[in-house]
Design an enzyme around this catalytic site. Structure first.
Site, PDB file in Angstrom:
ATOM      1  CB  SER A 232       3.461   8.856  45.376  1.00  0.00           C
ATOM      2  OG  SER A 232       4.208   7.913  46.114  1.00  0.00           O
ATOM      3  CD  GLU A 356      -2.555   5.484  49.249  1.00  0.00           C
ATOM      4  OE1 GLU A 356      -1.639   5.133  48.478  1.00  0.00           O
ATOM      5  OE2 GLU A 356      -3.165   6.558  49.139  1.00  0.00           O
ATOM      6  CG  HIS A 442       0.722   4.272  46.321  1.00  0.00           C
ATOM      7  ND1 HIS A 442       0.488   5.272  47.229  1.00  0.00           N
ATOM      8  CD2 HIS A 442       1.829   4.644  45.629  1.00  0.00           C
ATOM      9  CE1 HIS A 442       1.418   6.204  47.100  1.00  0.00           C
ATOM     10  NE2 HIS A 442       2.240   5.856  46.132  1.00  0.00           N
TER      11      HIS A 442
END
Length: 536
Positions: A232, A356, A442
């Protein structure tokens, strides 16, 4: 996109954690909260350049925590590039984590630690194999995510013991967050002179890599085989580190997990009073009743005011810019730099999860899609020909536009320059979660890449653990050899845009095959490129 999540929270009571959209979290609701476990064992002493340290013998590995890699950025050192780390003569206790960097830690994200927070937070943690009979070990340096406003290197999910037991030295660290880490103001720019300004958190990352370069040999690591790895915001940091001149030579491989790549960071300043990092900094100072603020005025602002309410659901866009293109440290947007071939010539693994942002309940997907399109400067109409109908667009487009398409494009650009790169798609959902979860959200790949499923609540099966073992094997092999060949794991071909093959990690195990949704991603890429060209 962050503002949309905030709206969802306000209007419905849903939290980002339960939507599976915490940029720092590891699928908090999908996986369950982490279990904080402190290793116990006899103490062990070693010496680094700063002085002697006392860590913990955990069996197969030794761990050393809370080692300062830079001077505390407090007082007059707030909003300055990191200064050299302190030295000591007495044995320093390195058996427990230090403070996290200051952040507005939300209670809905229980993947975070509950450690104290302070400005004195620039420390790192090291796990090293006890057995170094084969010589110095490869080094993995992990950069945590959290949208540059949350997270730490001390989160239980990032425990490096399992990777270290495979033969790698693992380093995690903290870096300045929020306005402490990313803040520009004309007074600070003038003070910096010819030096970089604004991106203090990224400067911390380079300082941590310099510490590794200078010290890791004393802890059994090989400073010529350093892999920088992040997810991320951490993955986005890795992409920028590949283009930051001051980071060259400090790492030799890169792993990017869900790092984006088409994010548009604001410039330090813009002509005509347009929004810039400096104008946002002036707005923050003005909100503190500081007009024409001096550097002393800025550094006198109480830490709690600097912190504000910033978290993933509260972006405070009027007074916080995030990372920026300052022209001396960060010199370009990631995609532009890769298109020119300006990135570091190092082997790279890059990829994303298959859903995600697609695990949002159907009721809210339209809001998230609208915000994603607004951020990208695109219209729904321009995308309907790609997705065919509104439901498919709302479900898949935010994930593909933000994470999946950029990862594949960056892989193609890197490979096109003759550089070794490997692409993956992580679509594995733990067996016990499949009735409730359609895909891998995610950050749900992180406990697999660290092989730390035991740090998560919930029951995990032998099949789940097999996937974690495979990912950890690949990652350590890559750190060791510069290619992800792992014993007893399927071969992972080097990426070539013509064959477009990737490692596919899913319910059927680990396989290789064509990159998923290639035609749709190609169409998205053409649309994004056309938009970018028109904006220039």
């Amino acid at each position: 996109m962050i503002q949309t999540l905030r709206q969802l929270k306000t209007r419905t009571g849903w939290t980002a954690a339960c939507l599976g959209l915490t940029f720092a979290a590891v699928g908090a609701c999908a996986q369950g909260p982490v279990a904080a476990v402190s290793p116990a064992g006899p103490s062990v002493e070693m010496r680094i350049a700063q002085g002697p340290i006392r860590g913990v013998d955990e069996g197969a590995v030794l761990s050393f925590k809370n080692i300062p890699y830079a001077a505390p950025p407090v007082g007059d050192l707030r909003w300055r590039a990191p200064r050299p780390a302190p030295r000591w003569t007495e044995v320093r206790d390195a058996g427990a984590y230090g403070d996290d960097c200051i952040q507005a830690r939300p209670m809905w994200d229980d993947t975070q630690t509950r450690l104290p927070v302070s400005e004195d937070c620039l420390s790192l943690n090291v796990w090293t194999p006890k057995d170094h009979a084969g010589g110095p070990a490869p080094v993995i340096v992990w950069i945590h995510g959290g949208g540059f406003v949350m997270g730490s290197g001390s989160q239980p999910i990032f425990d490096g013991a399992r990777l270290a037991a495979r033969g790698a030295v693992v380093v995690t660290f903290n870096y300045r967050l929020g306005r402490f880490g990313f803040f520009a103001h004309p007074a600070l720019t003038a003070e910096a002179g010819d030096e970089p300004t604004g991106n203090y958190g990224l400067m911390d990352q380079v300082a941590a890599l310099k510490w590794v370069h200078d010290n890791i040999a004393a802890l059994g690591g090989d400073p010529t085989r350093v892999t920088v790895m992040g997810q991320s915001a951490g993955g986005g940091s890795v992409l920028q580190l590949m283009n930051i001149p001051q980071a060259r030579g400090l790492f030799h491989r890169a792993v990017v997990q869900s790092g984006g790549g088409r994010d548009h960071w604001p410039a330090l300043r813009e002509a005509g009073g347009a929004r810039s990092a400096e104008s946002v900094g002036v707005a923050f100072a003005t909100a503190q009743s500081l007009r024409d603020a001096t550097t002393a005025d800025l550094r006198s602002i109480p830490a709690d005011k600097v912190k504000g309410r910033l978290d993933l659901l509260t972006p405070e866009k009027d007074t916080y810019s995030g990372p920026l293109v300052d022209g001396r440290f960060v010199v370009a947007q990631v995609m532009d730099a890769f298109a020119r071939g300006a990135q570091a010539d190092v082997p790279m693994i890059i990829g994303a999860t298959d859903m995600e942002l697609g695990v949002v309940p159907a009721l809210f997907r339209g809001m998230l899609a609208d915000r994603t399109l607004e951020d990208a400067g695109l219209s729904r109409e321009s995308l309907m020909a790609i997705y065919g109908d509104r439901d498919r667009l709302n479900t898949y487009m935010p994930s593909e536009l933000t994470f999946i398409e950029p990862a594949r494009r960056l892989a193609a650009l890197d490979a096109g320059k003759g550089r070794p790169v490997w692409l993956y798609s992580f679509g594995y959902v733990p067996e016990g979660k499949r009735r409730d979860t359609a895909g891998a959200g995610h950050a749900t790949d992180v406990p697999f890449s660290f092989d730390t499923l035991d740090r998560m609540k919930g029951a995990f099966t032998e099949a789940d653990q097999k996937i974690a073992a495979a990912m950890a094997d690949y990652w350590v092999a890559f750190a060791r050899d510069g290619r992800p060949d792992a014993a007893h794991q399927p071969a992972w071909p080097r990426y070539d845009a013509r064959s477009d093959r990737a490692l596919l990690i899913g319910a059927d195990g680990v396989t290789t095959g064509p990159a998923p949704q290639a035609a749709r991603l190609d169409a998205l890429g053409r649309l994004r490129d056309s938009r970018a060209s028109g904006a220039r």
